[in-house]
Design an enzyme around this catalytic site. Structure first.
Site, PDB file in Angstrom:
ATOM      1  N   LYS A  52     -25.126 -34.928  60.031  1.00  0.00           N
ATOM      2  CA  LYS A  52     -23.645 -34.858  59.928  1.00  0.00           C
ATOM      3  C   LYS A  52     -23.116 -35.790  59.100  1.00  0.00           C
ATOM      4  O   LYS A  52     -22.016 -35.349  58.317  1.00  0.00           O
ATOM      5  CB  LYS A  52     -23.258 -35.310  61.591  1.00  0.00           C
ATOM      6  CG  LYS A  52     -23.873 -34.033  62.481  1.00  0.00           C
ATOM      7  CD  LYS A  52     -23.665 -34.362  64.007  1.00  0.00           C
ATOM      8  CE  LYS A  52     -24.248 -33.277  64.899  1.00  0.00           C
ATOM      9  NZ  LYS A  52     -24.059 -33.874  66.187  1.00  0.00           N
ATOM     10  N   GLN A  96     -23.155 -38.798  70.048  1.00  0.00           N
ATOM     11  CA  GLN A  96     -24.592 -37.800  69.995  1.00  0.00           C
ATOM     12  C   GLN A  96     -25.174 -38.190  71.305  1.00  0.00           C
ATOM     13  O   GLN A  96     -25.352 -39.204  71.956  1.00  0.00           O
ATOM     14  CB  GLN A  96     -25.414 -38.512  68.764  1.00  0.00           C
ATOM     15  CG  GLN A  96     -26.862 -37.803  68.810  1.00  0.00           C
ATOM     16  CD  GLN A  96     -26.548 -36.280  67.985  1.00  0.00           C
ATOM     17  OE1 GLN A  96     -25.551 -36.135  67.209  1.00  0.00           O
ATOM     18  NE2 GLN A  96     -26.907 -35.359  68.788  1.00  0.00           N
ATOM     19  N   ASP A 119     -16.289 -32.448  69.281  1.00  0.00           N
ATOM     20  CA  ASP A 119     -17.421 -31.679  69.769  1.00  0.00           C
ATOM     21  C   ASP A 119     -16.600 -30.557  70.725  1.00  0.00           C
ATOM     22  O   ASP A 119     -17.350 -29.892  70.916  1.00  0.00           O
ATOM     23  CB  ASP A 119     -18.196 -32.711  70.467  1.00  0.00           C
ATOM     24  CG  ASP A 119     -19.651 -32.968  69.609  1.00  0.00           C
ATOM     25  OD1 ASP A 119     -19.894 -32.081  68.788  1.00  0.00           O
ATOM     26  OD2 ASP A 119     -20.057 -34.026  69.891  1.00  0.00           O
TER      27      ASP A 119
END
Ligand code: NAP
Length: 295
Positions: A52, A96, A119
């Site tokens: 990412k 994460q 997200d």
């Protein structure tokens, strides 16, 4: 049969965003800034976060990697999240998953400012998605919608069967496919491990989205001719013929199911590459919203 080529489409999206970032720079504007929080040393998480951050760098975004030790307490992580919420230079950030066991994931996801939640995991954004309002759609479902759109796969009036009801893939996918508009307007059946007659459902399906993590689960005798198949599954299966000792396998018996399909995603090279591209797209959106809020 058409392969839904996630690698190709994700590269197109990244090129489009690179162009937009170059234009922002040329106008002297601030470029989008994504931060990623990684707690602990989980190998897969390190790989995902690394990809990412590298993707951000390649397209011209600013990126920040916040690494915290495995022993981080919930309080310390919540404090870090508050700092990121308050940091005006950061447009969006991700935490994460999975997190170490001493940390309550729900509490952490709730602490993220919904306007920076690229997200799309915060309940406010999930609710906005369900209500068909503008929001951050979780990257994997967003990537599937984008592929269906770019390949002009008809979804209206079709029967979509989703296998798997996780909060990050199956459940949002089932909501999105039933939304008004394109892609959407599908009649959706959401199935899971307690569903008794999955084969009966998949045999009726025009579109099947598998997100269960069981290699080769969807077999050719479970689908009808002309079906559209989206395989989200990513499982490492031991393979001594490969240097790294494993291969990546999806939830679909690709070799046989593809013979009956009108469109199908391969694994690897299907849904996977789309996920990062859509995270970048969400970060671009976060930047635009941030800028508008300050205007
Ligand atoms: P998850 O949280 O593990 O959930 C799996 C879902 O599948 C659950 O709803 C479970 O049912 C259902 N399920 C399990 N076995 C089943 C069976 N035999 N029959 C029917 N349903 C079954 O999964 P996830 O996080 O959504 O991930 C699913 C797969 O997608 C994994 O392989 C993951 O690595 C992959 N993935 C890929 C991407 C990408 O970028 N391509 C992104 C995220 C995930 P219950 O709810 O009843 O337990």
């Amino acid at each position: 049969m058409t392969i839904l080529d996630g690698k190709k489409v994700s590269n197109q999206i990244k090129e489009e965003i690179t162009q937009q970032v170059a234009e922002m720079k040329a106008r002297g504007e601030k470029v989008p800034h994504l931060a990623a929080v990684l707690v602990g040393n989980d190998g897969a998480s390190l790989t995902y976060v690394g990809s990412k951050v590298r993707a951000c760098e390649r397209i011209g975004f600013e990126s920040t990697l916040v690494k915290m030790p495995e022993t981080t307490s919930e309080e310390e992580l919540l404090k870090k999240i508050e700092e990121l919420n308050q940091n005006d230079d950061i447009d969006g950030f991700i935490v994460q998953l999975p997190l170490p066991k001493q940390i309550d994931t729900q509490k952490v996801l709730l602490a993220v400012d919904p306007d920076k939640d690229v997200d799309g995991f915060h309940p406010m954004n999930f609710g906005r998605m369900a209500l068909e309002m503008e929001t951050f759609i979780p990257a994997t479902p967003f990537g599937i919608l984008e592929m269906l759109e770019r390949y002009e796969v008809e979804t209206s009036g079709k029967h979509t069967v989703v296998i798997g009801r996780s909060h990050i893939v199956g459940r949002p996918m089932s909501i999105l496919m039933g939304r008004k508009g394109f892609p959407g307007n599908s009649t959706v059946t959401l199935t899971h491990s307690r569903t008794k007659n999955i084969k009966e459902m998949t045999l009726q399906a025009d579109i099947i989205i598998t997100a269960l993590g069981v290699p080769g689960f969807l077999k050719a005798d479970m689908v009808k001719e002309g079906v559209v198949v989206i395989d989200v599954g990513i499982t490492r299966v031991p393979d001594v013929t490969r240097d790294r000792g494993y291969r990546i396998t999806g939830d679909v018996d690709f070799e046989n199911v593809s013979k009956k399909s009108s469109f199908i995603t391969p694994v690897p090279g299907g849904v996977g590459p789309m996920t990062i591209a859509m995270l970048l797209k969400n970060t671009l959106l976060a930047r635009a919203r941030h800028k508008a809020a300050k205007a």
